[in-house]
Design an enzyme around this catalytic site. Structure first.
Site, mmCIF file in Angstrom:
data_model
loop_
_atom_site.group_PDB
_atom_site.id
_atom_site.type_symbol
_atom_site.label_atom_id
_atom_site.label_comp_id
_atom_site.label_asym_id
_atom_site.label_seq_id
_atom_site.Cartn_x
_atom_site.Cartn_y
_atom_site.Cartn_z
ATOM 1 N N HIS A 72 0.909 -1.373 -0.010
ATOM 2 C CA HIS A 72 0.224 0.004 -0.217
ATOM 3 C C HIS A 72 0.899 0.874 0.102
ATOM 4 O O HIS A 72 1.969 1.594 1.418
ATOM 5 C CB HIS A 72 -1.193 0.027 1.285
ATOM 6 N N TYR A 201 -9.146 6.437 7.762
ATOM 7 C CA TYR A 201 -9.597 6.040 8.942
ATOM 8 C C TYR A 201 -11.002 7.574 8.920
ATOM 9 O O TYR A 201 -10.387 8.485 7.993
ATOM 10 C CB TYR A 201 -8.075 6.816 9.336
ATOM 11 N N PRO A 293 -4.284 -0.036 18.853
ATOM 12 C CA PRO A 293 -4.144 -0.349 17.234
ATOM 13 C C PRO A 293 -4.434 1.280 15.920
ATOM 14 O O PRO A 293 -3.935 0.498 15.060
ATOM 15 C CB PRO A 293 -5.358 -1.075 17.369
ATOM 16 N N LYS A 297 0.516 -0.196 15.011
ATOM 17 C CA LYS A 297 2.194 -0.387 16.228
ATOM 18 C C LYS A 297 2.119 -1.295 15.940
ATOM 19 O O LYS A 297 3.522 -1.821 16.943
ATOM 20 C CB LYS A 297 2.573 0.990 16.648
ATOM 21 N N TYR A 385 3.746 6.653 10.143
ATOM 22 C CA TYR A 385 3.408 5.128 10.227
ATOM 23 C C TYR A 385 4.034 4.302 9.371
ATOM 24 O O TYR A 385 3.789 3.178 9.683
ATOM 25 C CB TYR A 385 1.730 6.040 9.034
HETATM 26 P P1 FAS Z 1 0.557 -12.197 22.032
HETATM 27 O O1 FAS Z 1 -0.572 -11.093 22.903
HETATM 28 O O2 FAS Z 1 0.106 -12.512 20.390
HETATM 29 O O3 FAS Z 1 1.254 -13.432 21.728
HETATM 30 C C1 FAS Z 1 1.564 -13.815 22.852
HETATM 31 C C2 FAS Z 1 1.105 -15.101 23.278
HETATM 32 O O4 FAS Z 1 1.776 -15.255 24.800
HETATM 33 C C3 FAS Z 1 0.235 -15.714 23.309
HETATM 34 O O5 FAS Z 1 0.144 -17.071 22.208
HETATM 35 C C4 FAS Z 1 -0.306 -16.362 24.458
HETATM 36 O O6 FAS Z 1 -1.618 -17.454 24.195
HETATM 37 C C5 FAS Z 1 0.582 -17.009 25.466
HETATM 38 N N1 FAS Z 1 0.560 -16.365 27.154
HETATM 39 C C6 FAS Z 1 0.583 -16.006 27.300
HETATM 40 N N2 FAS Z 1 0.601 -16.247 28.652
HETATM 41 C C7 FAS Z 1 1.664 -17.320 28.798
HETATM 42 C C8 FAS Z 1 2.150 -17.940 29.648
HETATM 43 N N3 FAS Z 1 2.147 -17.265 31.193
HETATM 44 N N4 FAS Z 1 2.265 -19.182 29.205
HETATM 45 C C9 FAS Z 1 2.519 -19.326 27.925
HETATM 46 N N5 FAS Z 1 2.001 -18.822 27.307
HETATM 47 C C10 FAS Z 1 1.180 -17.666 28.003
HETATM 48 N N6 FAS Z 1 -1.491 -4.311 16.607
HETATM 49 C C11 FAS Z 1 -1.506 -3.495 15.258
HETATM 50 O O7 FAS Z 1 -1.096 -3.253 14.989
HETATM 51 N N7 FAS Z 1 -3.370 -4.072 14.859
HETATM 52 C C12 FAS Z 1 -4.214 -4.297 15.115
HETATM 53 O O8 FAS Z 1 -5.376 -4.060 14.456
HETATM 54 C C13 FAS Z 1 -4.325 -4.864 16.245
HETATM 55 N N8 FAS Z 1 -5.458 -5.582 17.157
HETATM 56 C C14 FAS Z 1 -5.230 -5.999 18.653
HETATM 57 C C15 FAS Z 1 -6.499 -6.944 18.701
HETATM 58 C C16 FAS Z 1 -6.024 -7.612 19.683
HETATM 59 C C17 FAS Z 1 -7.424 -8.045 20.659
HETATM 60 C C18 FAS Z 1 -5.193 -7.647 20.884
HETATM 61 C C19 FAS Z 1 -4.939 -8.049 22.406
HETATM 62 C C20 FAS Z 1 -3.858 -6.627 19.836
HETATM 63 C C21 FAS Z 1 -3.997 -6.521 19.299
HETATM 64 N N9 FAS Z 1 -2.964 -5.595 17.765
HETATM 65 C C22 FAS Z 1 -2.708 -5.230 17.021
HETATM 66 C C23 FAS Z 1 -2.085 -5.706 18.701
HETATM 67 C C24 FAS Z 1 -1.356 -6.836 18.504
HETATM 68 O O9 FAS Z 1 -1.170 -7.692 17.392
HETATM 69 C C25 FAS Z 1 0.107 -7.528 19.689
HETATM 70 O O10 FAS Z 1 1.151 -6.265 18.931
HETATM 71 C C26 FAS Z 1 0.511 -8.879 18.990
HETATM 72 O O11 FAS Z 1 -0.075 -9.543 18.915
HETATM 73 C C27 FAS Z 1 2.074 -8.618 19.496
HETATM 74 O O12 FAS Z 1 2.732 -9.557 19.543
HETATM 75 P P2 FAS Z 1 3.095 -10.688 20.912
HETATM 76 O O13 FAS Z 1 3.965 -10.186 21.508
HETATM 77 O O14 FAS Z 1 3.479 -12.281 20.454
HETATM 78 O O15 FAS Z 1 1.986 -11.192 22.040
HETATM 79 C C1 PHB Z 2 -6.699 -3.992 10.735
HETATM 80 O O1 PHB Z 2 -6.285 -3.951 9.177
HETATM 81 O O2 PHB Z 2 -7.133 -5.382 11.683
HETATM 82 C C2 PHB Z 2 -5.475 -3.031 10.981
HETATM 83 C C3 PHB Z 2 -5.312 -2.300 10.211
HETATM 84 C C4 PHB Z 2 -5.083 -0.874 10.344
HETATM 85 C C5 PHB Z 2 -5.257 -0.462 12.260
HETATM 86 C C6 PHB Z 2 -5.970 -1.079 12.965
HETATM 87 C C7 PHB Z 2 -6.260 -2.588 11.935
HETATM 88 O O3 PHB Z 2 -4.137 1.187 12.224
#
Ligand code: FAS
Ligand code: PHB
Length: 390
Positions: A72, A201, A293, A297, A385
């Site tokens: 993009h 957005y 989000p 980032k 961004y």
């Molecule tokens: P994660 O949380 O992905 O992974 C951590 C892992 O550790 C999980 O698999 C969990 O099961 C495991 N774990 C936890 N406790 C444990 C324990 N005690 N023992 C063993 N394992 C354990 N970011 C964006 O950029 N755009 C988005 O749109 C966006 N939407 C999101 C929506 C939600 C609901 C959430 C929660 C996050 C969102 N994020 C988004 C942020 C997300 O993408 C995170 O930045 C990303 O998952 C980070 O990855 P990890 O650091 O691996 O953490």
């Molecule tokens: C998504 O596609 O999930 C998404 C994209 C951009 C954002 C947040 C979420 O800033």
């Protein structure tokens, strides 16, 4: 059991670190609380910075991303329905972003780990970190009713915001900074064509909305909702009706609607825990910080943490140098706080804040009008961004 680095958490942070270390002949064991299917069932990030794309190439997990991901060159911001394009490529002198779901990247990482016989132990419980301030830390955990112990040199806490690793750092050492936003994002996934070829957005009096996608046949939409809302309160029809009220009219008119195949609410918070290290424990990704989000980032910050931490561990095992390990927290936090600022700024720019005064609302409107009128302001947005340098 004994290994060099134990990684707590098998999400994108943990899997990427494990892959990068394995490619440099460093042994790891990943401990994951959930099943692989559960981890792959999470629908999260969608926009990847170039830095993450380069790291995926380095980890030999970029082939499918390069085939199926979409480059993009910009995105739109709409204010009360009036759209303005942010041309990232022009404003940054060539940088772009990659649209490729976090779920797909995690799938690619799992496939690579399995191909290299990576050790990932799923469905563990009661993970405990011990002797972190010694040269021989160890972990204990339970699986299938049995207790196990792993002795190691280092522990990477990649277990997300609700994990145990950050809690292993004494509160007398930890300093936490947090802002919880008074709203969440209700997101759906639908097997429909995206309404636009780029993201939109939307700032609107009714609340924020985002039109995103995963591929030409899979769309991702979000609307700002209240913190006490729940997905069950929203039929698909109600979601589509509200989305159409908040996006520009010409996009609402051509919006392809269909049944949601996923519907969830994500709370929004800004959070940083300092320091990211304690003895032989190193936090990376959501275990150490959370961003709303809005600035896309979250996953991208996890990637830069893993870049710094993998480089530091490789330098230790290859050259015996602990210099990068000693400076990991300070190095990672510099980039974390800049992404924290940008994500906070994008969130305050585009969301409806229930407690805003008329003055606040006027300032918010003026901030967007200034952004639309100033190339300098757009350059600042664009360079953040696409991702600041590692
Ligand atoms: P994660 O949380 O992905 O992974 C951590 C892992 O550790 C999980 O698999 C969990 O099961 C495991 N774990 C936890 N406790 C444990 C324990 N005690 N023992 C063993 N394992 C354990 N970011 C964006 O950029 N755009 C988005 O749109 C966006 N939407 C999101 C929506 C939600 C609901 C959430 C929660 C996050 C969102 N994020 C988004 C942020 C997300 O993408 C995170 O930045 C990303 O998952 C980070 O990855 P990890 O650091 O691996 O953490
Ligand atoms: C998504 O596609 O999930 C998404 C994209 C951009 C954002 C947040 C979420 O800033």
């Amino acid at each position: 059991m004994k290994t060099q680095v134990v990684i707590v958490g098998g999400g994108p942070s943990g899997l990427l670190l494990s892959q990068l270390l394995h490619l440099n002949n460093i042994d790891t064991i990943v401990l994951e609380r959930q099943t692989e299917d559960y981890v792959l069932g999470r629908i999260r990030a969608g926009v990847l910075e170039q830095g993450l794309v380069e790291l995926a190439k380095k980890a030999n997990v970029s082939d499918r991303m390069m085939r199926e991901g979409q480059i993009h060159e910009g995105f739109d911001i709409s204010q009360q329905g009036t759209k303005h394009n942010i041309n990232l490529k022009k404003l940054t002198g060539g940088s772009t972003v990659m649209v490729y779901g976090q779920t797909e990247l995690t799938r690619d990482l799992y496939q690579a780990r399995h191909q290299m016989n990576g050790q990932i132990i799923h469905e563990v419980s009661d993970v405990e970190l011990n002797d972190l301030k010694t040269n021989s830390p160890f972990l204990t955990y339970r699986k299938d009713g049995q207790e196990y112990r792993i002795d190691c040199d280092y522990i990477a806490g990649c277990d997300g915001f609700h994990g145990v690793s950050r809690q292993a750092i004494p509160t007398t050492v930890r300093r936490e900074y947090e802002r919880v936003y008074p709203f969440g994002w209700l997101g759906i996934l639908s097997e429909t064509a995206p309404v636009s070829h780029e993201l939109i957005y939307c700032q609107h009096d009714r609340g924020f909305a985002l039109c995103s996608m995963r591929n030409p046949k899979l769309s991702r939409y979000y609307i700002q909702c209240s913190l006490d809302d729940s997905p069950e309160n929203w039929s698909d029809e109600a979601f589509w009706d509200e989305l159409k009220r908040r996006i520009p009219e010409e996009d609402a008119a051509k919006l392809e609607m269909g049944p949601s195949i996923e519907k969830s609410i994500a709370p929004l918070r800004s959070f940083v825990s300092e320091p990211l290290t304690y003895g032989r424990l190193f936090l990376a990704g959501d275990a150490g910080h959370i961003v709303p989000p809005t600035g896309a980032k979250g996953l991208n910050l996890a990637a830069s943490d893993i870049h710094y931490l993998s480089e530091a561990l490789i330098a230790f095992y290859e050259q015996g140098s602990s210099e990068k390990l000693d400076s990991y927290s300070q190095t990672a936090l510099k980039r974390i706080w800049k992404a924290m600022r940008f994500s906070w700024w994008m969130t305050t720019l585009l969301h409806k804040f229930p407690d805003y005064s008329e003055f606040d609302t006027h300032i918010q409107r003026t901030e967007i009008e200034y952004l639309f009128s100033s190339e300098a302001a757009q350059k600042s947005l664009a360079e953040n961004y696409v991702g600041l340098p590692y």
